[in-house]
Design a protein around this motif. Structure first.
Motif, PDB file in Angstrom:
ATOM      1  N   LEU A   1       0.959  -1.088  -0.375  1.00 30.00           N
ATOM      2  CA  LEU A   1      -0.301  -0.280  -0.023  1.00 30.00           C
ATOM      3  C   LEU A   1       1.000   1.624   0.311  1.00 30.00           C
ATOM      4  O   LEU A   1       1.274   2.082  -0.770  1.00 30.00           O
ATOM      5  N   VAL A   2       1.922   1.325   0.570  1.00 31.68           N
ATOM      6  CA  VAL A   2       2.483   2.328   0.446  1.00 31.68           C
ATOM      7  C   VAL A   2       3.479   2.431  -1.205  1.00 31.68           C
ATOM      8  O   VAL A   2       3.697   4.037  -1.483  1.00 31.68           O
ATOM      9  N   TYR A   3       3.813   1.480  -1.147  1.00 32.31           N
ATOM     10  CA  TYR A   3       4.294   1.653  -3.010  1.00 32.31           C
ATOM     11  C   TYR A   3       3.255   2.085  -3.697  1.00 32.31           C
ATOM     12  O   TYR A   3       3.516   3.042  -4.702  1.00 32.31           O
ATOM     13  N   ARG A   4       2.197   1.681  -3.476  1.00 31.54           N
ATOM     14  CA  ARG A   4       1.419   2.177  -4.372  1.00 31.54           C
ATOM     15  C   ARG A   4       0.816   3.182  -3.780  1.00 31.54           C
ATOM     16  O   ARG A   4       0.334   4.481  -5.244  1.00 31.54           O
ATOM     17  N   ILE A   5       0.403   4.175  -3.155  1.00 33.09           N
ATOM     18  CA  ILE A   5       0.195   5.662  -2.935  1.00 33.09           C
ATOM     19  C   ILE A   5       1.509   6.031  -3.164  1.00 33.09           C
ATOM     20  O   ILE A   5       1.183   7.554  -3.676  1.00 33.09           O
ATOM     21  N   VAL A   6       2.838   6.178  -3.592  1.00 27.65           N
ATOM     22  CA  VAL A   6       3.579   6.769  -3.754  1.00 27.65           C
ATOM     23  C   VAL A   6       3.454   6.266  -5.421  1.00 27.65           C
ATOM     24  O   VAL A   6       3.679   7.898  -5.746  1.00 27.65           O
ATOM     25  N   ARG A   7       2.890   4.980  -5.661  1.00 27.69           N
ATOM     26  CA  ARG A   7       3.068   5.845  -7.359  1.00 27.69           C
ATOM     27  C   ARG A   7       1.703   6.589  -8.328  1.00 27.69           C
ATOM     28  O   ARG A   7       2.493   6.744  -9.279  1.00 27.69           O
ATOM     29  N   LYS A   8       1.106   6.382  -7.357  1.00 28.99           N
ATOM     30  CA  LYS A   8      -0.354   7.395  -7.901  1.00 28.99           C
ATOM     31  C   LYS A   8      -0.072   8.666  -7.633  1.00 28.99           C
ATOM     32  O   LYS A   8      -1.091   9.219  -7.725  1.00 28.99           O
ATOM     33  N   GLY A   9       0.870   9.092  -6.596  1.00 32.06           N
ATOM     34  CA  GLY A   9       0.976  11.132  -7.061  1.00 32.06           C
ATOM     35  C   GLY A   9       0.682  11.145  -5.334  1.00 32.06           C
ATOM     36  O   GLY A   9       0.258  12.466  -5.532  1.00 32.06           O
TER      37      GLY A   9
ATOM     38  N   ASN B   1       7.174  18.622  -1.398  1.00 29.22           N
ATOM     39  CA  ASN B   1       6.515  19.905  -1.933  1.00 29.22           C
ATOM     40  C   ASN B   1       5.562  20.684  -2.670  1.00 29.22           C
ATOM     41  O   ASN B   1       6.193  21.432  -3.754  1.00 29.22           O
ATOM     42  N   LYS B   2       4.788  19.656  -2.899  1.00 27.44           N
ATOM     43  CA  LYS B   2       3.409  19.705  -3.486  1.00 27.44           C
ATOM     44  C   LYS B   2       4.342  18.742  -5.398  1.00 27.44           C
ATOM     45  O   LYS B   2       2.995  19.262  -6.059  1.00 27.44           O
ATOM     46  N   LYS B   3       5.356  18.150  -4.979  1.00 26.80           N
ATOM     47  CA  LYS B   3       5.186  17.243  -6.475  1.00 26.80           C
ATOM     48  C   LYS B   3       5.726  16.010  -6.010  1.00 26.80           C
ATOM     49  O   LYS B   3       5.536  14.958  -5.127  1.00 26.80           O
ATOM     50  N   ARG B   4       5.192  14.890  -7.279  1.00 25.28           N
ATOM     51  CA  ARG B   4       4.911  13.761  -6.922  1.00 25.28           C
ATOM     52  C   ARG B   4       6.808  13.830  -6.998  1.00 25.28           C
ATOM     53  O   ARG B   4       7.394  13.997  -7.594  1.00 25.28           O
ATOM     54  N   ILE B   5       6.101  11.958  -6.130  1.00 24.48           N
ATOM     55  CA  ILE B   5       7.856  11.968  -5.579  1.00 24.48           C
ATOM     56  C   ILE B   5       7.883   9.602  -6.052  1.00 24.48           C
ATOM     57  O   ILE B   5       7.153   9.733  -6.571  1.00 24.48           O
TER      58      ILE B   5
END
Length: 315
Positions: free
Chosen positions: A37-45, A50-54
Motif C-alpha cells: 500500500l505504501v508503494y501504491r500511494i507513492v506510485r499514484k502520486g 513540496n507539492k511534487k510527485r516523487i
C-alpha cells in the motif's frame, strides 16, 4: 481488528529525518500499513514532497513538506505487559546498552516484530521494557527461527548512522550454520541474485533467479562432521533468507530449515535431537555512531545447539 481512517496530513522533515528514503519514512509513520500500500500511494502520486510527485527511492531533505494521504490503519495494539515471562526474559538477553543503542541476543522462535497473527515481537517487547525510550527501532532483522545478535537504535540519528554502515559495508555480521554434507573448500563466495515471492498467505519464499537482486555471501568452513559441516557465513548484502537460500544453492541446505531444507537430512538431524533452525548470528563488528569507537559483540551458540554439535562425529 478495528480499523481507523486517517486524515490528510503534512509533515515537515527535520534534520534527524533527512537522508532516509520516503518509503522507509512512510512505513515508520504509517505503522501497520502493508508495504504494498505504501508503494501504491507513492506510485499514484498521493504522497508528495513540496507539492511534487516523487518516487519510492526519493531521499528526504531537511525542510521538505511531505503530504501523507488518508489511509486505513489497524488500530495500534497495546504493548505487551512487561510482566510477561517472554518479555522479562529479554532483559537477560540484552548484551549491551547505552543511550544510543541496544544489542540483544534474540532467542530462536521470537519474531522481530508483531503481525501476521503474532500479538507482539521483540521490538514491541523492548518498548514495553523501556517505556521511557520513545524512538526504539530495529536496525536490521533476523528471521523468526534465527537466533543471535540484533541491534536496536534509540535515536533516529543513530539508526541513520548504522544504516549507513550497512550500506557502505563497513559493518560485518558473522553467522554460524550447520549444513548438509561436506562443504567444498573452494566455495568461499556465493554471488547469486535472489528473487522474493510473497504468497497470498503472507509466507515469503526466496529463490535464485536472474531477475532477482544482486546478493553476496561469504562462507568459511569451521568444522567438518561425518554428515554435515559447520560453516561461518558473512552476508555482504542483506536480502531476505539470503544465507539459507545461498547455502541451498551451493548444495548444502541448513539443518532444521522447514522452508529450504532437505527431507532426508531433516529427518536425520531431527532424530539426533535438533529442534530448530541451526542458524545463529554470533558476531557483530561496527563503529559506534556517536563515539566512533570500534566495537565487537559475540553471542555464543545456545546450549541446545552446542549440545547437538557435541553428539556429532568430527572428521
Amino acid at each position: 481488528m478495528k480499523m481507523i481512517q486517517t486524515q490528510v496530513s503534512f509533515h515537515q522533515v527535520s534534520s534527524e529525518e533527512q537522508g532516509q528514503r520516503i518509503d522507509n519514512f512512510l512505513m515508520t509513520k504509517l505503522k501497520g500499513v502493508p508495504k504494498s500500500l505504501v508503494y501504491r500511494i507513492v506510485r499514484k502520486g498521493e504522497v508528495r514532497a513540496n507539492k511534487k510527485r516523487i518516487k519510492p527511492d526519493y531521499k528526504l531533505q531537511q525542510g521538505d513538506e511531505i503530504r501523507i494521504p488518508p489511509v486505513k490503519l489497524s488500530e495500534r495494539p497495546e504493548l505487551p505487559s512487561a510482566n510477561l515471562k517472554h518479555v522479562q526474559a529479554l532483559e537477560d538477553a540484552i548484551l549491551y546498552e547505552d543511550d544510543a543503542l541496544l544489542v540483544v541476543n534474540k532467542p530462536a522462535g521470537m519474531a522481530v516484530h508483531g503481525g501476521s497473527g503474532l500479538k507482539f515481537g521483540l521490538i514491541e517487547a523492548l518498548r514495553s521494557l523501556r517505556p521511557q525510550e520513545q524512538h526504539l527501532e530495529l536496525v536490521h532483522r533476523l528471521d523468526r527461527d534465527t537466533s543471535g545478535l540484533l541491534m536496536v537504535a534509540k535515536k533516529r540519528a543513530v539508526l541513520k548512522g548504522l544504516h549507513e554502515q550497512l550500506r557502505e559495508k563497513t559493518m560485518t555480521k558473522q553467522y554460524l550454520a550447520l549444513v548438509r554434507g561436506q562443504w567444498q573448500k573452494n566455495c568461499r563466495n556465493i554471488e547469486a541474485p535472489l528473487l522474493k515471492n510473497t504468497l497470498q498467505s503472507g509466507e515469503r519464499l526466496v529463490k535464485v533467479d536472474a531477475a532477482g537482486k544482486p546478493s553476496h555471501t561469504r562462507f568459511r568452513i569451521r568444522q567438518r562432521y561425518q554428515q554435515a559441516t559447520l560453516v561461518e557465513a558473512s552476508p555482504v548484502t542483506g536480502r531476505t533468507h539470503q544465507i539459507r537460500v545461498h547455502a541451498l544453492h551451493a548444495g548444502h541446505p541448513i539443518a532444521g530449515d522447514p522452508k529450504y531444507g532437505d527431507n532426508d537430512f531433516e529427518q536425520l538431524v531431527s532424530d539426533k535431537g535438533l529442534k530448530r533452525l541451526f542458524l545463529h548470528a554470533w558476531q557483530l563488528k561496527l563503529t559506534h555512531p556517536k563515539t566512533s569507537e570500534e566495537m565487537q559483540f559475540e553471542a555464543p551458540l545456545e546450549p541446545s545447539l552446542q549440545h547437538f554439535l557435541d553428539t556429532l562425529t568430527v572428521i
